[in-house]
Design an enzyme around this catalytic site. Structure first.
Site, PDB file in Angstrom:
ATOM      1  CG  ASP A 181       9.122   9.500  59.829  1.00  0.00           C
ATOM      2  OD1 ASP A 181       8.380   8.851  60.588  1.00  0.00           O
ATOM      3  OD2 ASP A 181       8.880  10.216  58.757  1.00  0.00           O
ATOM      4  CD  GLU A 225       0.158   3.557  60.336  1.00  0.00           C
ATOM      5  OE1 GLU A 225       1.027   4.511  60.127  1.00  0.00           O
ATOM      6  OE2 GLU A 225      -0.008   3.194  61.289  1.00  0.00           O
TER       7      GLU A 225
END
Length: 266
Positions: free
Chosen positions: A59, A48
Site C-alpha cells: 500500500d 472492497e
C-alpha cells in the site's frame, strides 16, 4: 447479487464495472459504512472493504495513513465483518481485501464461514501465492466465496495462467508496478496486461492501482471489464473535516467515476 451476475449485467449494458475500496474503520466503523453506502448510491457496483493490517507492504502512503488511523481507533476483524454485513444490505457484492496473515490468525475456515454469514462475496488476497492458497481455496469453495488473486505486468505468461485458473468473480490486474496510489495518468502497461490475461481466460479482468477520475475510469473501461479505485476514495475521507463531509466527498467522486465507466466509448 453475485460477482459473476454483476459483470454479466454490465457487459450486457456495454459498460465497465466500478469497484470501490476503503478500509473498514475510516473515519470510524459507522463512518465507513456511511461512506460505502454513499459510494453505492452514486453508482459503485462492487465494494472492497479493507481489513486494516499493521504491515501493509503493497500500500502507498495514502492507504497506509488510513490503515494506521483505523488501527489506532481499535478497528478489529470483527468490525470488518460487521462492516461487510451492513454494506451487503445495499445489494451489491462486497469483497474483503486483506493480507493473508490476519486470516490465518483468525482461522481460515472460521473466517470464510463468518464472511459468508455476513453476506460477503469473496476475498482479495494480494500476498497469497497460488502455491500457498490450498487452505483458502478449500474454505472458499466450502462457503460459496469467490477467491480473487492479483496479476502484475511482471508476471510471466505461465504465472498468469496459473493465477487466473484459481480466480472466481474476476481477475485483479495491477496496472502499475509498485505500491498503490492515485496517479495523474494510468499505466500504459495495463492494456497489454489485460490482453495477456484474456489470452488464457474468459473471466472478467478488473484493473486497479492508479485511477482517480472519471476520465481515467472511462479510459480503463474501454479495455477492461472493471475499474478498481482505492486511494482516490481514501484521500476524500482523509481530507474531510467530518464523517458527513467524508460521505459527501466519496459520493461526488463515485458519481464522476460511475459516469466514466458508463460512457458509450466502449
Amino acid at each position: 447479487m453475485r460477482l459473476d451476475e454483476t459483470f454479466a449485467k454490465a457487459r450486457a449494458d456495454s459498460r465497465g464495472v466500478l469497484v470501490g475500496y476503503l478500509p473498514a474503520g475510516l473515519p470510524s466503523v459507522d463512518g465507513a459504512v456511511g461512506c460505502f453506502t454513499a459510494m453505492v448510491e452514486a453508482g459503485v457496483d462492487v465494494v472492497e472493504v479493507g481489513l486494516p493490517y499493521s504491515d501493509p507492504v503493497l500500500d502507498g502512503p495514502v492507504i497506509q495513513t488510513a490503515v494506521d488511523r483505523a488501527l489506532a481507533a481499535g478497528t478489529t476483524t470483527a468490525d470488518v465483518l460487521r462492516t461487510v454485513e451492513a454494506v451487503a444490505r445495499t445489494g451489491v457484492p462486497v469483497l474483503v481485501m486483506t493480507y493473508w496473515n490476519p486470516v490465518e490468525q483468525y482461522g481460515v475456515d472460521r473466517f470464510a464461514a463468518d464472511l459468508a454469514a455476513a453476506g460477503g462475496a469473496g476475498l482479495i488476497t494480494p500476498d497469497l501465492t497460488p502455491e500457498e492458497a490450498g487452505p483458502w481455496l478449500a474454505a472458499a469453495d466450502g462457503h460459496g466465496l469467490d477467491p480473487v488473486f492479483l496479476v502484475a505486468p511482471s508476471s510471466t505468461d505461465e504465472r498468469i495462467a496459473r493465477i487466473t485458473a484459481l480466480c472466481r468473480g474476476f481477475v485483479y490486474a495491477t496496472s502499475v508496478m509498485g505500491v498503490t496510489g492515485a496517479r495523474e495518468r494510468t499505466s500504459d502497461r495495463a492494456p497489454r496486461l489485460v490482453s495477456r490475461v484474456r489470452a488464457v481466460t474468459d473471466k472478467p479482468v478488473s484493473v486497479g492501482l492508479g485511477v482517480s477520475s472519471g476520465d481515467q475510469a472511462a479510459e480503463v473501461a474501454g479495455y477492461a471489464d472493471g475499474v478498481i479505485v482505492g486511494s482516490a476514495f481514501v484521500r476524500r475521507v482523509l481530507d474531510a473535516p467530518s464523517p458527513a463531509a467524508a460521505a459527501d466527498g466519496v459520493r461526488a467522486l463515485a458519481a464522476d467515476l460511475a459516469a466514466g465507466v458508463r460512457r458509450p466509448a466502449r
